[in-house]
Design a protein around this motif. Structure first.
Motif, short mmCIF file in Angstrom:
data_model
loop_
_atom_site.label_atom_id
_atom_site.label_comp_id
_atom_site.label_asym_id
_atom_site.label_seq_id
_atom_site.Cartn_x
_atom_site.Cartn_y
_atom_site.Cartn_z
N THR A 186 1.09 -0.54 -0.18
CA THR A 186 -0.15 -0.18 -0.16
C THR A 186 1.14 1.23 -0.40
OG1 THR A 186 -1.71 -1.10 1.58
CG2 THR A 186 -1.83 0.99 0.91
N LYS B 40 -4.07 -7.75 7.89
CA LYS B 40 -3.62 -6.38 9.21
C LYS B 40 -3.41 -7.10 9.88
CE LYS B 40 -6.26 -2.62 7.02
NZ LYS B 40 -5.17 -1.77 6.99
N ASN C 122 -2.63 -8.32 13.62
CA ASN C 122 -3.17 -7.60 15.29
C ASN C 122 -2.26 -7.26 16.23
OD1 ASN C 122 -5.77 -9.43 13.91
ND2 ASN C 122 -5.09 -11.27 13.79
N THR D 197 -0.37 -5.22 17.30
CA THR D 197 0.75 -3.88 16.97
C THR D 197 1.50 -3.03 18.64
OG1 THR D 197 -1.38 -2.75 17.15
CG2 THR D 197 -0.39 -3.31 15.43
N LEU E 266 5.09 -6.63 8.74
CA LEU E 266 3.95 -5.39 7.82
C LEU E 266 5.63 -4.87 8.04
CD1 LEU E 266 2.27 -3.05 7.13
CD2 LEU E 266 2.41 -3.57 9.59
N LYS F 131 6.92 -0.68 7.45
CA LYS F 131 6.11 0.66 7.33
C LYS F 131 6.85 1.72 7.34
CE LYS F 131 1.88 3.30 9.80
NZ LYS F 131 1.11 3.05 10.69
N GLU G 179 2.94 0.63 3.28
CA GLU G 179 3.75 -0.20 3.83
C GLU G 179 2.84 -2.03 3.10
OE1 GLU G 179 -0.85 -0.43 5.99
OE2 GLU G 179 -0.28 1.64 6.74
N ILE H 192 2.90 -6.31 3.95
CA ILE H 192 2.67 -6.30 4.36
C ILE H 192 2.75 -8.17 3.54
CG2 ILE H 192 0.28 -6.88 4.17
CD1 ILE H 192 -0.26 -7.66 7.02
#
Length: 369
Positions: free
Chosen positions: A54, A119, A121, A123, A226, A228, A233, A235
């Protein structure tokens, strides 16, 4: 959706997601890129279901929305547009591209059908490291890895977090590279050691798309990782399985340990490459007086060559052969002017290391001459 973006920003975004677009998939949507607006940002997304990228870019947003169009057609148009400002507008599932003197319509697919980007989970735990430092460390080990369907664990890079350091390692069973990053060069709130294996494609994506400035944050859970930055991003799934326990093969003793000028040694290998045989091998021979290293290669159909490189030697004379490409790959990973070459007999690994930097080494198995 209705936005205005600069061509350079749009092109950078498309370049960033390119590796995540699947050309071979039987699912047409995986050949598409998704463009959407979210939280006053314009996002470009691509995924092949194993890797998702992304990219966030600046732009003027008039209407929010999303559209999914074939990547190849869209990037082909963008690369050839002569103007800097590009208008993008959604009409049903299609994308209208306008400039002052140009207009095109690309047929899209319902953006609701675009795969959901996963995503992380967990973080609350992360690593933070300088972009350039992580990329440089990754680039030093990546050549030692290889794609393997039979042994998927070596189709990736090991990230071995040990609180006091991070070790990156890669191997293809014929060679091994390890780079250590001490804990004064990164920050983390992790309180226990952990090992992760990231796919080789993900590692190449990081090297290609992550910029040199700023910091890289790394988050992970049991199955995904991930990476970033401020505008990117990446992943990816993690490779399951246990990485080979390579510590036991790191040589501690050598028949001969010699110091050699890296650039002259590298040049001798490039010359040897012209005459290397079908096995792509090169023979290294420490002379009886232990003052020169003979670099020899031969090809029955072309000829042979021999290059004498001055050395400082500590050990007995030895003759040994290596895969030429693997040896060159190892030398290119070093920045120092001189390197140490630890040689062993034909059934034991040898090592390349630096006189001044103990944080990186490259191990190489010999081949039969």
């Amino acid at each position: 959706m209705k936005i205005i973006v600069l061509k350079e920003n749009l092109k950078n975004g498309l370049d960033a997601v390119e590796r995540s677009i699947s050309d071979q998939s039987s699912l047409p949507i995986l050949k598409n890129v998704l463009i959407k607006t979210e939280n006053n940002k314009t996002l470009i997304l691509g995924t092949n279901l194993e890797l998702a990228v992304t990219h966030s870019m600046a732009g003027k947003i008039f209407e929010n929305g999303s559209v999914s169009v074939p990547f190849k057609i869209f990037t082909g148009l963008v690369n050839n547009l002569p103007t800097e400002r590009i208008n993008l507008e959604k009409n049903n599932h299609n994308l209208i591209i306008k400039t002052d003197n140009y207009e095109a319509v690309i047929q899209g697919i319902n953006s609701d059908d675009f795969p959901i980007i996963p995503k992380i989970n967990l973080t609350q735990y992360s690593l933070k490291i300088n972009n350039s430092l992580f990329k440089d460390s990754l680039s030093k080990v990546i050549n030692a890895a290889q794609f393997s369907d039979l042994k998927p664990e070596i189709s990736g890079i090991l990230i071995d977090y040990q609180i006091e350091s991070i070790k990156l390692a890669a191997t293809d069973n014929s060679r091994l590279a390890e780079k250590t990053i001490p804990n004064n060069q990164f920050s983390s709130n992790l309180t226990q050691n952990i090992k992760l294996i990231i796919p080789l494609k993900t590692a190449y994506e990081i090297l290609k798309t992550v910029g040199d400035n700023g910091d890289l944050e790394i988050f992970f859970d049991n199955n995904q990782i991930l990476f970033k930055t401020d505008d990117l991003e990446i992943i990816s799934r993690l490779i399951e399985g246990n990485y080979p326990d390579y510590q036991q093969i790191i040589p501690k003793e050598f028949v001969n340990e010699l110091v050699i000028d890296k650039n002259e040694f590298l040049n001798s290998l490039k010359l040897a490459n012209v005459f290397s045989g079908k096995n792509n091998d090169v023979r290294l021979k420490v002379s009886e007086n232990k003052k020169t290293l003979e670099v020899y290669s031969a090809n029955a159909g072309l000829g042979e060559n021999k290059y004498l490189v001055p050395i400082k030697s500590n050990g007995t004379p030895i003759s040994i052969s290596f895969n030429l490409k693997y040896l060159i790959d190892g030398l290119k990973s070093y920045d120092s002017e001189q390197i140490i070459l630890g040689l062993n007999n034909n059934n034991k690994p040898s090592i390349i290391k630096s006189e001044k930097n103990s944080l990186f080494f490259y191990i190489l198995m010999p081949i039969k001459s």
